[in-house]
Scaffold this active site. Structure first.
Site, PDB file in Angstrom:
ATOM      1  N   ASP A 156      -1.440   4.934  -6.376  1.00  7.13           N
ATOM      2  CA  ASP A 156      -0.008   4.792  -6.093  1.00  7.13           C
ATOM      3  C   ASP A 156       0.802   5.980  -6.591  1.00  7.13           C
ATOM      4  OD1 ASP A 156      -1.078   1.889  -5.957  1.00  7.13           O
ATOM      5  OD2 ASP A 156       0.875   1.897  -4.972  1.00  7.13           O
ATOM      6  N   GLY A 159       0.873  -1.171   0.000  1.00  2.00           N
ATOM      7  CA  GLY A 159       0.000   0.000   0.000  1.00  2.00           C
ATOM      8  C   GLY A 159       0.911   1.222   0.000  1.00  2.00           C
ATOM      9  N   GLN A 170      -5.370  -8.899  -2.678  1.00  2.00           N
ATOM     10  CA  GLN A 170      -5.445  -7.888  -1.604  1.00  2.00           C
ATOM     11  C   GLN A 170      -6.904  -7.586  -1.234  1.00  2.00           C
ATOM     12  OE1 GLN A 170      -3.453  -7.706  -4.276  1.00  2.00           O
ATOM     13  NE2 GLN A 170      -1.586  -6.555  -3.875  1.00  2.00           N
TER      14      GLN A 170
HETATM   15  O1  MRU Z   1       0.820  -3.856  -4.679  1.00  2.00           O
HETATM   16  P1  MRU Z   1       0.140  -3.175  -3.535  1.00  2.00           P
HETATM   17  O2  MRU Z   1      -0.711  -4.075  -2.710  1.00  2.00           O
HETATM   18  O3  MRU Z   1       1.105  -2.359  -2.711  1.00  2.00           O
HETATM   19  O4  MRU Z   1      -0.836  -2.136  -4.245  1.00  2.00           O
HETATM   20  C1  MRU Z   1      -1.599  -1.270  -3.453  1.00  2.00           C
HETATM   21  C2  MRU Z   1      -2.566  -0.450  -4.205  1.00  2.00           C
HETATM   22  O5  MRU Z   1      -2.626  -0.494  -5.421  1.00  2.00           O
HETATM   23  C3  MRU Z   1      -3.408   0.507  -3.423  1.00  2.00           C
HETATM   24  O6  MRU Z   1      -4.640   0.713  -4.051  1.00  2.00           O
HETATM   25  C4  MRU Z   1      -2.678   1.854  -3.335  1.00  2.00           C
HETATM   26  O7  MRU Z   1      -1.375   1.686  -2.868  1.00  2.00           O
HETATM   27  C5  MRU Z   1      -3.388   2.820  -2.497  1.00  2.00           C
HETATM   28  S1  MRU Z   1      -3.303   2.398  -0.780  1.00  2.00           S
HETATM   29  C6  MRU Z   1      -3.994   3.657   0.080  1.00  2.00           C
END
Ligand code: MRU
Length: 355
Positions: free
Chosen positions: A244, A54, A203
């Site tokens: 992100d 995240g 997730q």
């Molecule tokens: O690969 P991840 O699980 O780190 O990806 C996370 C996401 O895409 C979330 O939607 C993003 O980081 C926003 S978290 C507030």
């Protein structure tokens, strides 16, 4: 069991002898396992394998990771300390390329340490920890604020579709997209949530369902490919996702599959909102073409729960993120307010430092 949100990243103790603790998100929802990071290498592994994940949460882990890495240099000369600090920050910032928050937080703590050029290494270490704590506190307050701005847009009894996980586990605060939902629930708006499972690392199924269920919010998990049917049947009134990295024109990188949801939402005339703190914006990038997209190991797709599900060695396409064009985004909700229409001038105006 406590229903308080789990704290994905925390620092215990002082700068010289304290520890960085992470909840291992790969073990959830079966086990709540807390890990103590004993080296920079262990932390880089934890970020790369999504034990901590995240965008804001990896930023926080990176900020404290700088302190962790520099504990071994507490007796260095200021010059050696600065060299080691640059090296540790470079390593941390490079572990996951897409999330803006990681490099943002690491560079912020690094810059703070480098400002203390004449201080002793021990004083610099204390300054690094103080700055990492500032990142944590600001992050929590940005989450609370964007949650309130977002909840104010919602009506009672809405069906809300979300993707991946953008809750407390992903942020270290109340969350971004899930923060809005938690806030709406606290306000008595009775949101009903549909959570895409989010292949390949699940997730949504593992983490979003876990967090909402613990909070007592009704949640239904669906295969990513069921989203069109959900919309066609009128079961959702809104899509809320995190981000992100957001380019200056509003093009938004988020978990792979987000772009497809935005296209579907437009077809079905459903508002599509991105919820993200200002630390996720990258105003040096004109548009989404410049956002680096992490490509992950094909085995994440070739296997499910450790079992191979494709012919051996089959080619795989596994980008971890995609970019949703700004034109498909109804609004971006950040701690400064709701940005709509989503365009470079509205973004720059909202994010401009208060004069
Ligand atoms: O690969 P991840 O699980 O780190 O990806 C996370 C996401 O895409 C979330 O939607 C993003 O980081 C926003 S978290 C507030």
């Amino acid at each position: 069991m406590s229903t308080l949100p789990l704290q994905p990243v925390r620092w215990e103790g002082d700068a010289s002898h304290g520890s960085l603790m992470l909840i291992d998100q790969t073990a959830l929802p079966a086990t709540v396992l807390t890990l103590r990071m004993d080296s920079l290498a262990a932390l880089c592994e934890a970020i790369a394998t999504l034990r901590v994940r995240g965008a804001p949460a990896i930023g926080l882990a990176g900020a404290y990771g700088v302190v962790l890495a520099m504990q071994a240099h507490a007796m260095d000369t200021p010059e050696c300390f600065a060299t080691a600090l640059r090296d540790a920050a470079n390593q941390l910032a490079a572990v996951r390329p897409t999330a803006r928050n990681l490099a943002w937080a690491v560079r912020r703590v690094e810059a703070h340490g480098l400002q203390c050029a004449t201080a002793s290494a021990l004083e610099s270490l204390n300054a690094l920890l103080a700055e990492a704590r500032n990142v944590e506190n600001e992050n929590a307050s940005m989450c609370s604020s964007m949650s309130r701005h977002g909840a104010a847009l919602l009506r009672a009894d809405e069906g809300i579709l979300t993707h991946c996980n953008a809750g407390p586990l992903a942020t270290g605060g109340q969350g971004s997209a899930l923060g809005v939902i938690l806030e709406a629930h606290a306000w008595g708006l009775r949101p009903r949530v549909y959570a895409d499972e989010t292949r390949p690392l699940l997730q949504g199924a593992r983490l979003t369902a876990f967090e909402l269920d613990r909070a007592g919010i009704p949640v239904t998990v669906l295969c990513d490919s069921a989203a069109a049917t959900l919309m066609a049947r009128g079961m959702v009134q809104r899509v809320l996702v995190g981000a992100d990295r957001i380019a200056a024109n509003g093009d938004t990188a988020n978990k792979i599959g987000t772009y497809a949801l935005a296209v579907l939402a437009r077809t079905h005339h459903i508002p599509f909102h991105v919820v993200a703190p200002s630390s996720t914006f990258d105003l040096e990038l004109a548009d989404g073409c410049g956002i680096p997209i992490e490509e992950r190991n094909g085995d994440e797709v070739r296997t499910i729960a450790g079992q191979r599900c494709t012919p051996e060695g089959i080619a795989v396409f596994n980008p971890a993120f995609d970019v949703t064009p700004a034109v498909l985004i109804t609004s971006i909700i950040c701690e400064r307010g709701v940005i709509t229409p989503v365009a470079e001038d509205t973004i720059r105006r909202t994010l401009a430092p208060a004069s």
